[in-house]
Structure formats: C-alpha cells, structure tokens
Design a protein around this motif. Structure first.
Motif, PDB file in Angstrom:
ATOM      1  N   LEU A   1     124.738 -44.805  37.210  1.00 15.30           N
ATOM      2  CA  LEU A   1     124.159 -44.128  38.374  1.00 15.30           C
ATOM      3  C   LEU A   1     123.747 -42.700  38.017  1.00 15.30           C
ATOM      4  O   LEU A   1     122.647 -42.250  38.379  1.00 15.30           O
ATOM      5  CB  LEU A   1     125.169 -44.113  39.521  1.00 15.30           C
ATOM      6  N   ILE A   2     124.612 -41.991  37.307  1.00 13.12           N
ATOM      7  CA  ILE A   2     124.301 -40.611  36.926  1.00 13.12           C
ATOM      8  C   ILE A   2     123.097 -40.562  36.000  1.00 13.12           C
ATOM      9  O   ILE A   2     122.228 -39.691  36.122  1.00 13.12           O
ATOM     10  CB  ILE A   2     125.535 -39.948  36.265  1.00 13.12           C
ATOM     11  N   VAL A   3     123.022 -41.505  35.059  1.00 14.03           N
ATOM     12  CA  VAL A   3     121.870 -41.569  34.143  1.00 14.03           C
ATOM     13  C   VAL A   3     120.581 -41.764  34.941  1.00 14.03           C
ATOM     14  O   VAL A   3     119.573 -41.086  34.696  1.00 14.03           O
ATOM     15  CB  VAL A   3     122.053 -42.705  33.118  1.00 14.03           C
ATOM     16  N   VAL A   4     120.615 -42.664  35.896  1.00 15.71           N
ATOM     17  CA  VAL A   4     119.430 -42.923  36.724  1.00 15.71           C
ATOM     18  C   VAL A   4     119.043 -41.670  37.501  1.00 15.71           C
ATOM     19  O   VAL A   4     117.861 -41.307  37.589  1.00 15.71           O
ATOM     20  CB  VAL A   4     119.689 -44.103  37.683  1.00 15.71           C
ATOM     21  N   VAL A   5     120.036 -40.981  38.070  1.00 17.17           N
ATOM     22  CA  VAL A   5     119.765 -39.763  38.837  1.00 17.17           C
ATOM     23  C   VAL A   5     119.138 -38.689  37.945  1.00 17.17           C
ATOM     24  O   VAL A   5     118.166 -38.031  38.340  1.00 17.17           O
ATOM     25  CB  VAL A   5     121.061 -39.229  39.489  1.00 17.17           C
ATOM     26  N   VAL A   6     119.669 -38.503  36.734  1.00 18.36           N
ATOM     27  CA  VAL A   6     119.125 -37.505  35.814  1.00 18.36           C
ATOM     28  C   VAL A   6     117.681 -37.840  35.456  1.00 18.36           C
ATOM     29  O   VAL A   6     116.808 -36.963  35.415  1.00 18.36           O
ATOM     30  CB  VAL A   6     119.992 -37.391  34.539  1.00 18.36           C
ATOM     31  N   LEU A   7     117.401 -39.116  35.203  1.00 13.35           N
ATOM     32  CA  LEU A   7     116.036 -39.538  34.881  1.00 13.35           C
ATOM     33  C   LEU A   7     115.089 -39.278  36.060  1.00 13.35           C
ATOM     34  O   LEU A   7     113.954 -38.821  35.867  1.00 13.35           O
ATOM     35  CB  LEU A   7     116.013 -41.023  34.495  1.00 13.35           C
ATOM     36  N   ILE A   8     115.557 -39.553  37.267  1.00 10.68           N
ATOM     37  CA  ILE A   8     114.739 -39.307  38.458  1.00 10.68           C
ATOM     38  C   ILE A   8     114.445 -37.817  38.604  1.00 10.68           C
ATOM     39  O   ILE A   8     113.314 -37.418  38.904  1.00 10.68           O
ATOM     40  CB  ILE A   8     115.440 -39.853  39.720  1.00 10.68           C
ATOM     41  N   VAL A   9     115.469 -36.980  38.377  1.00  8.58           N
ATOM     42  CA  VAL A   9     115.285 -35.524  38.477  1.00  8.58           C
ATOM     43  C   VAL A   9     114.263 -35.048  37.447  1.00  8.58           C
ATOM     44  O   VAL A   9     113.389 -34.220  37.749  1.00  8.58           O
ATOM     45  CB  VAL A   9     116.631 -34.797  38.289  1.00  8.58           C
ATOM     46  N   MET A  10     114.342 -35.570  36.225  1.00 15.75           N
ATOM     47  CA  MET A  10     113.374 -35.210  35.179  1.00 15.75           C
ATOM     48  C   MET A  10     111.949 -35.533  35.619  1.00 15.75           C
ATOM     49  O   MET A  10     111.037 -34.708  35.493  1.00 15.75           O
ATOM     50  CB  MET A  10     113.679 -35.982  33.885  1.00 15.75           C
ATOM     51  N   VAL A  11     111.771 -36.744  36.118  1.00 13.78           N
ATOM     52  CA  VAL A  11     110.437 -37.170  36.541  1.00 13.78           C
ATOM     53  C   VAL A  11     109.931 -36.295  37.680  1.00 13.78           C
ATOM     54  O   VAL A  11     108.773 -35.857  37.682  1.00 13.78           O
ATOM     55  CB  VAL A  11     110.465 -38.656  36.974  1.00 13.78           C
ATOM     56  N   GLN A  12     110.799 -36.015  38.648  1.00 18.26           N
ATOM     57  CA  GLN A  12     110.389 -35.203  39.795  1.00 18.26           C
ATOM     58  C   GLN A  12     109.996 -33.793  39.363  1.00 18.26           C
ATOM     59  O   GLN A  12     109.006 -33.231  39.853  1.00 18.26           O
ATOM     60  CB  GLN A  12     111.522 -35.130  40.823  1.00 18.26           C
ATOM     61  N   LEU A  13     110.754 -33.207  38.450  1.00 24.49           N
ATOM     62  CA  LEU A  13     110.453 -31.857  37.974  1.00 24.49           C
ATOM     63  C   LEU A  13     109.119 -31.816  37.242  1.00 24.49           C
ATOM     64  O   LEU A  13     108.284 -30.943  37.491  1.00 24.49           O
ATOM     65  CB  LEU A  13     111.576 -31.359  37.061  1.00 24.49           C
ATOM     66  N   ILE A  14     108.926 -32.761  36.334  1.00 24.53           N
ATOM     67  CA  ILE A  14     107.679 -32.799  35.570  1.00 24.53           C
ATOM     68  C   ILE A  14     106.490 -33.027  36.498  1.00 24.53           C
ATOM     69  O   ILE A  14     105.456 -32.357  36.387  1.00 24.53           O
ATOM     70  CB  ILE A  14     107.741 -33.897  34.490  1.00 24.53           C
ATOM     71  N   GLN A  15     106.644 -33.949  37.440  1.00 22.47           N
ATOM     72  CA  GLN A  15     105.556 -34.247  38.364  1.00 22.47           C
ATOM     73  C   GLN A  15     105.245 -33.048  39.248  1.00 22.47           C
ATOM     74  O   GLN A  15     104.069 -32.700  39.457  1.00 22.47           O
ATOM     75  CB  GLN A  15     105.932 -35.444  39.243  1.00 22.47           C
ATOM     76  N   SER A  16     106.276 -32.379  39.746  1.00 23.19           N
ATOM     77  CA  SER A  16     106.066 -31.229  40.637  1.00 23.19           C
ATOM     78  C   SER A  16     105.404 -30.067  39.911  1.00 23.19           C
ATOM     79  O   SER A  16     104.446 -29.468  40.414  1.00 23.19           O
ATOM     80  CB  SER A  16     107.403 -30.781  41.227  1.00 23.19           C
ATOM     81  N   VAL A  17     105.906 -29.748  38.725  1.00 23.63           N
ATOM     82  CA  VAL A  17     105.330 -28.641  37.946  1.00 23.63           C
ATOM     83  C   VAL A  17     103.891 -28.962  37.558  1.00 23.63           C
ATOM     84  O   VAL A  17     102.991 -28.122  37.652  1.00 23.63           O
ATOM     85  CB  VAL A  17     106.189 -28.347  36.699  1.00 23.63           C
ATOM     86  N   GLY A  18     103.668 -30.196  37.099  1.00 23.38           N
ATOM     87  CA  GLY A  18     102.313 -30.603  36.709  1.00 23.38           C
ATOM     88  C   GLY A  18     101.336 -30.548  37.867  1.00 23.38           C
ATOM     89  O   GLY A  18     100.211 -30.069  37.714  1.00 23.38           O
ATOM     90  N   ASP A  19     101.757 -31.030  39.027  1.00 20.29           N
ATOM     91  CA  ASP A  19     100.888 -30.987  40.209  1.00 20.29           C
ATOM     92  C   ASP A  19     100.576 -29.545  40.611  1.00 20.29           C
ATOM     93  O   ASP A  19      99.443 -29.230  40.998  1.00 20.29           O
ATOM     94  CB  ASP A  19     101.564 -31.716  41.383  1.00 20.29           C
ATOM     95  N   TRP A  20     101.585 -28.669  40.525  1.00 24.76           N
ATOM     96  CA  TRP A  20     101.378 -27.263  40.878  1.00 24.76           C
ATOM     97  C   TRP A  20     100.364 -26.607  39.946  1.00 24.76           C
ATOM     98  O   TRP A  20      99.444 -25.925  40.392  1.00 24.76           O
ATOM     99  CB  TRP A  20     102.708 -26.517  40.820  1.00 24.76           C
ATOM    100  N   ILE A  21     100.519 -26.837  38.640  1.00 22.84           N
ATOM    101  CA  ILE A  21      99.583 -26.261  37.666  1.00 22.84           C
ATOM    102  C   ILE A  21      98.180 -26.805  37.889  1.00 22.84           C
ATOM    103  O   ILE A  21      97.191 -26.057  37.864  1.00 22.84           O
ATOM    104  CB  ILE A  21     100.052 -26.557  36.224  1.00 22.84           C
ATOM    105  N   SER A  22      98.078 -28.110  38.120  1.00 27.55           N
ATOM    106  CA  SER A  22      96.775 -28.734  38.336  1.00 27.55           C
ATOM    107  C   SER A  22      96.083 -28.153  39.569  1.00 27.55           C
ATOM    108  O   SER A  22      94.877 -27.875  39.547  1.00 27.55           O
ATOM    109  CB  SER A  22      96.939 -30.247  38.487  1.00 27.55           C
ATOM    110  N   ARG A  23      96.845 -27.949  40.645  1.00 29.52           N
ATOM    111  CA  ARG A  23      96.267 -27.368  41.860  1.00 29.52           C
ATOM    112  C   ARG A  23      95.808 -25.939  41.625  1.00 29.52           C
ATOM    113  O   ARG A  23      94.741 -25.535  42.095  1.00 29.52           O
ATOM    114  CB  ARG A  23      97.289 -27.417  43.009  1.00 29.52           C
ATOM    115  N   ARG A  24      96.600 -25.170  40.904  1.00 28.19           N
ATOM    116  CA  ARG A  24      96.231 -23.786  40.603  1.00 28.19           C
ATOM    117  C   ARG A  24      94.928 -23.723  39.811  1.00 28.19           C
ATOM    118  O   ARG A  24      94.053 -22.894  40.084  1.00 28.19           O
ATOM    119  CB  ARG A  24      97.344 -23.104  39.798  1.00 28.19           C
ATOM    120  N   LEU A  25      94.788 -24.598  38.843  1.00 28.79           N
ATOM    121  CA  LEU A  25      93.580 -24.618  38.023  1.00 28.79           C
ATOM    122  C   LEU A  25      92.383 -25.094  38.830  1.00 28.79           C
ATOM    123  O   LEU A  25      91.264 -24.617  38.651  1.00 28.79           O
ATOM    124  CB  LEU A  25      93.781 -25.499  36.790  1.00 28.79           C
ATOM    125  N   SER A  26      92.621 -26.038  39.739  1.00 31.67           N
ATOM    126  CA  SER A  26      91.526 -26.550  40.572  1.00 31.67           C
ATOM    127  C   SER A  26      90.997 -25.473  41.487  1.00 31.67           C
ATOM    128  O   SER A  26      89.782 -25.386  41.741  1.00 31.67           O
ATOM    129  CB  SER A  26      92.017 -27.737  41.406  1.00 31.67           C
TER     130      SER A  26
END
Length: 217
Positions: free
Chosen positions: A190-215
């Motif tokens: 369960l903890i492994v799954v949670v850590v993986l989900i957090v990683m994905v959410q962080l990468i997706q959020s940061v990437g979306d923010w950068i993409s919006r700023r550039l747009s």
C-alpha cells in the motif's frame, strides 16, 4: 512501520528516481531529435526524405510495439554489455531508456505537428535555413507541447520502473514484490502504491504548470 523498512522505502524511492531520471534524460536528448527527424523528413517537411522517414518510423514503431517486460528480457545481453550486469537499478536503466526514446519521439512529433505551418512558411520566405527554422521556430513554438510530452514519458517510466522491479530491477517495484507480495505485508504494498501515486501527481502538476506558463508567453 519499523526503521529498517523506512530505510528500505527511502532507498527504493531514490532508486526509482534514479532510473526514471536517467532514462528520462536519454528520452529527452535522443527522443526529441528523433521526433524532429520524423517531422522534417515527412512529406512536405523541411528536408523531405520519405525513405529515411519510413525507416525511422518503422524502427520506432517496432520498438514501441514490444511489451516492456519482454523488452527487458530480450535485451539482457545488451544490458549486461552496457551496465556490466543484468539485474539491479543500473541494469534497469538500459531497457527503460530504450523504451522511453521511441515513445518520446512519437509524442514529440505529435507536439511539433501542432505548430502553425504559417510560421514555418514565413521563416522560409525570410530566407531562414532548415536548421534555423528548427531551432528558432519549430522547437520554441512546440515547447509547451514538448513539456507535456516529457511529462507523459516520465509518468510512463514510473510505471515501467515498477514493472522492472518484478524481475530484479530494484526500486519501489522490487520492494513491493519482495516485501508486499512475497512476505505477505500488504501495508508495504500500500505504501509503495501511495509513493508511486504521489510521484506521478507531482510530476504531472509541475509539468502542467510549466506548460501553462510557457503557453501564456
């Protein structure tokens, strides 16, 4: 969770970040140029060459069509040659990079196809060379899309890295299999799954923010 398990979790997280980070850089520095090559050699491209385009497309499609778990096993001799071993974190980076490069090439190609053709035509009319158009028009205009493509690639690599752990690749996937599944510790899984989900959410959020700023620029 005992201190030993916390240490194992931290080590596994760092291993996963290492695998994803190095293979992600390989995808960026090799996959994007491949995507550019697909664009410029396509019909009507800056350097139209359908023979080269078809060969590149066939190689990329063939690599992408192989399931990752099979790819890992199939290239064990190459992995051993490059990394000196076929198991562990370092070894897992080789198939991860090989899987990520053609994936990034295709999503980068898609991002660059969204660039307004009028801008490229205008640059041609002003006497810009193909390399100048690529560097000063195509890549800058496609940058928000390329950031999104990189995010998609990194998220996919997180999933692949967890899969690599199932056959000795190290990282969070290995921890989840060895302790969560084989030793019947569901809380570890369960903890492994949670850590993986957090990683994905962080990468997706940061990437979306950068993409919006550039747009917005």
């Amino acid at each position: 969770m005992n201190p030993q398990m916390i240490n194992l979790l931290m080590d596994a997280t760092l291993e996963t970040l290492l695998m994803v980070g190095v293979s992600g850089l390989a995808a960026l520095f090799l996959g994007v140029p491949l995507g550019v090559a697909l664009i410029v050699t396509d019909k009507g491209g800056l350097l139209q060459n359908m023979a080269v385009n078809r060969v590149l497309g066939a190689i990329i499609n063939a690599t992408r069509s192989v399931p990752f778990i099979i790819l890992m096993v199939a290239i064990i001799p190459l992995t051993r040659f490059i990394a000196g071993t076929s198991i562990g974190t370092t070894a897992a980076i080789v198939p991860l990079a090989i899987a990520a490069i053609p994936f990034m090439a295709r999503v980068a190609e898609t991002a660059m196809r969204e660039v307004d053709r009028g801008l490229i035509t205008a640059a041609k009319a002003m006497g810009a060379s193909p390399m100048q158009i690529i560097v000063k028009v195509l890549l800058p205009e496609a940058l928000p899309g390329l950031i999104s493509a990189m995010v998609i690639t990194l998220v996919s690599l997180i999933g692949y890295s967890a899969m690599a752990g199932a056959i000795g690749g190290g990282g969070l996937g290995d921890l989840g299999i060895r302790y969560g599944y084989q030793r019947f510790l569901p809380e570890v899984m369960l903890i492994v799954v949670v850590v993986l989900i957090v990683m994905v959410q962080l990468i997706q959020s940061v990437g979306d923010w950068i993409s919006r700023r550039l747009s917005h620029k």
